[in-house]
Design a protein around this motif. Structure first.
Motif, PDB file in Angstrom:
ATOM      1  N   VAL A 127      72.855  51.387  54.371  1.00 19.49           N
ATOM      2  CA  VAL A 127      73.765  51.743  53.275  1.00 19.49           C
ATOM      3  C   VAL A 127      73.812  50.678  52.183  1.00 19.49           C
ATOM      4  N   SER A 128      73.261  49.490  52.463  1.00 17.44           N
ATOM      5  CA  SER A 128      73.212  48.462  51.416  1.00 17.44           C
ATOM      6  C   SER A 128      72.060  48.712  50.442  1.00 17.44           C
ATOM      7  N   TRP A 129      71.102  49.556  50.838  1.00 14.97           N
ATOM      8  CA  TRP A 129      69.965  49.866  49.986  1.00 14.97           C
ATOM      9  C   TRP A 129      70.338  50.923  48.959  1.00 14.97           C
ATOM     10  N   GLU A 130      69.605  50.939  47.857  1.00 14.08           N
ATOM     11  CA  GLU A 130      69.814  51.950  46.822  1.00 14.08           C
ATOM     12  C   GLU A 130      69.052  53.216  47.210  1.00 14.08           C
ATOM     13  N   ARG A 131      69.795  54.190  47.702  1.00 13.61           N
ATOM     14  CA  ARG A 131      69.200  55.429  48.206  1.00 13.61           C
ATOM     15  C   ARG A 131      68.611  56.268  47.089  1.00 13.61           C
ATOM     16  N   GLN A 132      67.420  56.795  47.361  1.00 14.46           N
ATOM     17  CA  GLN A 132      66.805  57.765  46.464  1.00 14.46           C
ATOM     18  C   GLN A 132      66.471  58.998  47.293  1.00 14.46           C
ATOM     19  N   ARG A 133      66.766  60.144  46.761  1.00 12.87           N
ATOM     20  CA  ARG A 133      66.489  61.403  47.459  1.00 12.87           C
ATOM     21  C   ARG A 133      64.981  61.590  47.533  1.00 12.87           C
ATOM     22  N   GLY A 134      64.453  61.771  48.729  1.00  8.39           N
ATOM     23  CA  GLY A 134      63.009  61.885  48.913  1.00  8.39           C
ATOM     24  C   GLY A 134      62.470  63.282  48.679  1.00  8.39           C
ATOM     25  N   CYS A 135      63.310  64.281  48.949  1.00  3.72           N
ATOM     26  CA  CYS A 135      62.891  65.673  48.806  1.00  3.72           C
ATOM     27  C   CYS A 135      63.907  66.397  47.938  1.00  3.72           C
ATOM     28  N   HIS A 136      63.406  67.144  46.957  1.00  2.00           N
ATOM     29  CA  HIS A 136      64.294  67.810  46.006  1.00  2.00           C
ATOM     30  C   HIS A 136      64.862  69.131  46.502  1.00  2.00           C
ATOM     31  N   ASP A 137      64.201  69.732  47.504  1.00  2.20           N
ATOM     32  CA  ASP A 137      64.716  71.008  48.007  1.00  2.20           C
ATOM     33  C   ASP A 137      64.375  71.153  49.491  1.00  2.20           C
ATOM     34  N   GLU A 138      64.858  72.235  50.091  1.00  2.05           N
ATOM     35  CA  GLU A 138      64.676  72.437  51.528  1.00  2.05           C
ATOM     36  C   GLU A 138      63.213  72.615  51.919  1.00  2.05           C
ATOM     37  N   SER A 139      62.410  73.243  51.071  1.00  2.00           N
ATOM     38  CA  SER A 139      61.007  73.442  51.425  1.00  2.00           C
ATOM     39  C   SER A 139      60.277  72.097  51.494  1.00  2.00           C
ATOM     40  N   GLN A 140      60.601  71.181  50.588  1.00  2.00           N
ATOM     41  CA  GLN A 140      59.995  69.857  50.627  1.00  2.00           C
ATOM     42  C   GLN A 140      60.484  69.084  51.856  1.00  2.00           C
ATOM     43  N   GLN A 141      61.757  69.252  52.201  1.00  2.00           N
ATOM     44  CA  GLN A 141      62.316  68.606  53.393  1.00  2.00           C
ATOM     45  C   GLN A 141      61.589  69.108  54.648  1.00  2.00           C
ATOM     46  N   LEU A 142      61.361  70.414  54.704  1.00  2.00           N
ATOM     47  CA  LEU A 142      60.657  71.007  55.839  1.00  2.00           C
ATOM     48  C   LEU A 142      59.213  70.499  55.915  1.00  2.00           C
ATOM     49  N   GLU A 143      58.571  70.374  54.767  1.00  2.00           N
ATOM     50  CA  GLU A 143      57.201  69.866  54.722  1.00  2.00           C
ATOM     51  C   GLU A 143      57.132  68.435  55.263  1.00  2.00           C
ATOM     52  N   PHE A 144      58.104  67.610  54.879  1.00  2.00           N
ATOM     53  CA  PHE A 144      58.142  66.229  55.375  1.00  2.00           C
ATOM     54  C   PHE A 144      58.397  66.219  56.885  1.00  2.00           C
ATOM     55  N   SER A 145      59.315  67.042  57.347  1.00  2.00           N
ATOM     56  CA  SER A 145      59.600  67.126  58.787  1.00  2.00           C
ATOM     57  C   SER A 145      58.366  67.561  59.563  1.00  2.00           C
ATOM     58  N   ARG A 146      57.609  68.483  59.012  1.00  2.00           N
ATOM     59  CA  ARG A 146      56.378  68.937  59.671  1.00  2.00           C
ATOM     60  C   ARG A 146      55.332  67.824  59.711  1.00  2.00           C
ATOM     61  N   ALA A 147      55.276  67.015  58.667  1.00  2.00           N
ATOM     62  CA  ALA A 147      54.339  65.886  58.670  1.00  2.00           C
ATOM     63  C   ALA A 147      54.714  64.890  59.772  1.00  2.00           C
ATOM     64  N   LEU A 148      56.016  64.656  59.929  1.00  2.00           N
ATOM     65  CA  LEU A 148      56.487  63.789  61.019  1.00  2.00           C
ATOM     66  C   LEU A 148      56.112  64.385  62.371  1.00  2.00           C
ATOM     67  N   GLU A 149      56.339  65.681  62.513  1.00  2.00           N
ATOM     68  CA  GLU A 149      56.020  66.371  63.763  1.00  2.00           C
ATOM     69  C   GLU A 149      54.521  66.291  64.056  1.00  2.00           C
TER      70      GLU A 149
END
Length: 174
Positions: A127-149
């Protein structure tokens, strides 16, 4: 607990609740890892601690539910370093030929997440870091989760099998 510390705890929890899997921070320090080749013979053994200063930031890979969960129960968050790669590597990642790397849609050009190197940080540090949103929408979030998987869920084929399909793989890739 005093009223003042209660207010700061509340602010901390509000900032923590903003973070989710795929969010990132740039310029927040070095990546710490251990390497046996860094042990010294002079008795100054630091356990092989090495700082990698070539990373540009960190991306959260912990599931969002674990990130926002009570810090008294789950104190740490897993992060991976963000690195700069060349255009050739970007092409390989896009074709699925470099599963150790993942994209976040909001990062600077050429910056990817290196899943092969994971580090734990406390939620206080996060929480001390300056957060930046990595994914702009749910489809991008899902794509990132799939890459992790894909990276963490890969099946380890026996070496003999990999060797037996090498020519087929080369033919497909060419």
């Amino acid at each position: 607990m005093t009223e003042k510390s209660s207010e700061s705890d509340e602010g901390f929890l509000v900032r923590l609740a903003e973070w989710q899997q795929g969010d990132f921070a740039l310029g927040c320090g070095d990546f710490l890892f251990r390497d046996i080749s860094k042990l010294t013979d002079e008795g100054e053994d630091d356990g092989g601690a090495v700082l990698d200063s070539e990373i540009v930031g960190f991306a959260v890979i912990s599931q969002t539910c674990d990130v926002v969960r009570d810090p008294e129960r789950i104190r740490y968050v897993s992060v991976c370093p963000m690195v700069v790669v060349d255009a050739k590597r970007i092409g390989q990642i896009e074709r699925g030929q470099a599963p150790r790397f993942g994209f976040l849609s909001a990062t600077p050009d050429g910056v990817v997440v290196d899943f092969s190197r994971t580090m734990s940080v406390t939620k206080d540090l996060l929480v001390s870091w300056e957060r930046q949103r990595g994914c702009h929408d749910e489809s991008q979030q899902l794509e990132f989760s799939r890459a992790l998987e894909t990276f963490f869920g890969r099946f380890a084929f026996p070496d003999a099998f990999v060797a037996s399909v090498a020519s087929l793989r080369n033919a497909i890739l060419s």
